[in-house]
Design a protein around this motif. Structure first.
Motif, mmCIF file in Angstrom:
data_model
loop_
_atom_site.group_PDB
_atom_site.id
_atom_site.type_symbol
_atom_site.label_atom_id
_atom_site.label_comp_id
_atom_site.label_asym_id
_atom_site.label_seq_id
_atom_site.Cartn_x
_atom_site.Cartn_y
_atom_site.Cartn_z
ATOM 1 N N ASN A 72 0.802 -1.229 0.000
ATOM 2 C CA ASN A 72 0.000 0.000 0.000
ATOM 3 C C ASN A 72 0.834 1.279 0.000
ATOM 4 N N LYS A 73 2.119 1.198 0.288
ATOM 5 C CA LYS A 73 2.994 2.382 0.238
ATOM 6 C C LYS A 73 4.080 2.225 -0.828
ATOM 7 N N GLU A 80 -2.596 -7.092 1.619
ATOM 8 C CA GLU A 80 -3.480 -6.113 2.268
ATOM 9 C C GLU A 80 -3.178 -5.993 3.763
ATOM 10 N N TYR A 99 3.882 -1.652 6.414
ATOM 11 C CA TYR A 99 5.054 -1.020 5.818
ATOM 12 C C TYR A 99 6.125 -0.768 6.881
#
Length: 140
Positions: free
Chosen positions: A102-103, A118, A122
């Motif tokens: 996600n980053k 998911e 991070y």
């Protein structure tokens, strides 16, 4: 210079095994779906199975190339998180995985029992950012 010689003050090396052979590194390069990060290669050319102590309180381990292959196969990491490579673990049942999450691309932590991009947390953009700059030390 090896990253382990430039460790952030939050880290120290607790234990380690001898350096990886070039043959073992080549086997990992053949095995991996992604390019092996150069900071990981730099570390395992100096030592493997490195236990990095965080704040004199806990540790995480950076595996050897053969350890990477073994653990990635054992836990079927790439079946759950394609285009990734687990390169280590913590003492709490989580893998340290190089992947796009996600980053963006970087180093993430995810539980062995719930391998999902998911659910990955991070840590930092790279091992070097973690070990030298201390970014993500609170996550590992």
């Amino acid at each position: 210079m090896n990253l382990l010689n430039k460790l952030n003050s939050r880290f120290s090396v607790g234990a380690n095994e001898p350096a990886s052979s070039e043959d073992d590194l080549q086997k990992l390069k053949t095995f991996s779906q992604i390019e092996i990060p150069s900071d990981f290669v730099s570390i395992v050319r100096e030592m493997t199975e490195v236990e990095v102590v965080v704040d004199n309180d806990r540790y995480f381990r950076i595996w050897s190339p053969s350890g990477c292959i073994e653990m990635n196969e054992e836990y079927e990491i790439q079946n759950y998180i394609p285009n990734s490579l687990a390169i280590g673990d913590d003492e709490g049942g989580s893998a340290l995985i190089v992947m796009t999450g996600n980053k963006g691309f970087g180093l993430y932590k995810v539980g062995f029992g719930d391998l999902s991009s998911e659910d990955a947390e991070y840590i930092s953009a790279s091992l070097e950012e973690l070990l030298v700059n201390g970014i993500g030390a609170e996550v590992v």
